[in-house]
Design a protein around this motif. Structure first.
Motif, PDB file in Angstrom:
ATOM      1  N   MET A 177     -39.528 -58.884  -5.522  1.00 27.65           N
ATOM      2  CA  MET A 177     -39.862 -60.281  -5.616  1.00 27.65           C
ATOM      3  C   MET A 177     -41.380 -60.402  -5.689  1.00 27.65           C
ATOM      4  O   MET A 177     -42.089 -60.161  -4.727  1.00 27.65           O
ATOM      5  CB  MET A 177     -39.320 -61.012  -4.398  1.00 27.65           C
ATOM      6  CG  MET A 177     -39.517 -62.472  -4.470  1.00 27.65           C
ATOM      7  SD  MET A 177     -38.175 -63.242  -3.586  1.00 27.65           S
ATOM      8  CE  MET A 177     -38.611 -64.888  -3.866  1.00 27.65           C
ATOM      9  N   PRO A 223     -44.688 -65.826  -8.885  1.00 25.44           N
ATOM     10  CA  PRO A 223     -43.960 -66.604  -9.891  1.00 25.44           C
ATOM     11  C   PRO A 223     -44.614 -66.485 -11.265  1.00 25.44           C
ATOM     12  O   PRO A 223     -45.837 -66.454 -11.398  1.00 25.44           O
ATOM     13  CB  PRO A 223     -44.022 -68.039  -9.388  1.00 25.44           C
ATOM     14  CG  PRO A 223     -44.808 -68.031  -8.133  1.00 25.44           C
ATOM     15  CD  PRO A 223     -45.226 -66.649  -7.826  1.00 25.44           C
ATOM     16  N   GLU A 259     -41.786 -70.553 -13.910  1.00 26.78           N
ATOM     17  CA  GLU A 259     -41.645 -70.901 -12.494  1.00 26.78           C
ATOM     18  C   GLU A 259     -42.826 -71.732 -12.006  1.00 26.78           C
ATOM     19  O   GLU A 259     -42.659 -72.682 -11.240  1.00 26.78           O
ATOM     20  CB  GLU A 259     -41.502 -69.624 -11.663  1.00 26.78           C
ATOM     21  CG  GLU A 259     -40.172 -68.934 -11.901  1.00 26.78           C
ATOM     22  CD  GLU A 259     -40.301 -67.419 -11.882  1.00 26.78           C
ATOM     23  OE1 GLU A 259     -41.431 -66.926 -11.881  1.00 26.78           O
ATOM     24  OE2 GLU A 259     -39.263 -66.750 -11.890  1.00 26.78           O
ATOM     25  N   LEU A 260     -44.037 -71.401 -12.441  1.00 22.09           N
ATOM     26  CA  LEU A 260     -45.216 -72.186 -12.066  1.00 22.09           C
ATOM     27  C   LEU A 260     -45.132 -73.604 -12.627  1.00 22.09           C
ATOM     28  O   LEU A 260     -45.482 -74.569 -11.933  1.00 22.09           O
ATOM     29  CB  LEU A 260     -46.497 -71.501 -12.554  1.00 22.09           C
ATOM     30  CG  LEU A 260     -46.959 -70.287 -11.757  1.00 22.09           C
ATOM     31  CD1 LEU A 260     -48.187 -69.663 -12.404  1.00 22.09           C
ATOM     32  CD2 LEU A 260     -47.264 -70.678 -10.337  1.00 22.09           C
ATOM     33  N   ILE A 320     -42.739 -75.549 -10.494  1.00 24.79           N
ATOM     34  CA  ILE A 320     -43.341 -75.887  -9.192  1.00 24.79           C
ATOM     35  C   ILE A 320     -44.306 -77.058  -9.342  1.00 24.79           C
ATOM     36  O   ILE A 320     -44.289 -78.005  -8.543  1.00 24.79           O
ATOM     37  CB  ILE A 320     -44.043 -74.656  -8.578  1.00 24.79           C
ATOM     38  CG1 ILE A 320     -42.996 -73.623  -8.162  1.00 24.79           C
ATOM     39  CG2 ILE A 320     -44.904 -75.047  -7.395  1.00 24.79           C
ATOM     40  CD1 ILE A 320     -43.567 -72.284  -7.759  1.00 24.79           C
TER      41      ILE A 320
END
Length: 91
Positions: free
Chosen positions: A1, A4, A8-9, A12
């Motif tokens: 993991m 991001p 994904e950013l 967010i």
């Protein structure tokens, strides 16, 4: 993991805009930046205080010579009577 990625950013940022609104985000970022600057300044101040305390402690541990200390003899010039005695003893 890991960190991001691109999508994904974007997701967010979109969620943040929806939660707080577009006008509040710059204010929040500015406030966060000010808080970081204050924190850094305080951390530097604490470090300087620790160094000053350490230096004061070292200075306290060093012995200081006072006027009454006889660890080294005082340097004096010969008096005229001493000079006359020396000259008389040479002859």
């Amino acid at each position: 993991m890991g960190l991001p990625g691109g999508w994904e950013l974007i997701l967010i940022v979109l969620v943040l805009v929806l939660l707080f609104g577009a006008t509040k985000l710059p204010q929040m970022a500015r406030s966060l930046g000010q808080s970081a600057r204050v924190f850094k300044a305080e951390a530097r101040g604490m470090k300087a205080d620790e160094e000053a305390a350490k230096k004061a402690e070292e200075d306290k541990a060093k012995p200081e010579l006072t006027a009454g200390d006889t660890s080294t003899p005082p340097v004096t010039s010969p008096s005229p009577a001493d000079e006359k005695q020396r000259n008389d003893s040479k002859n």
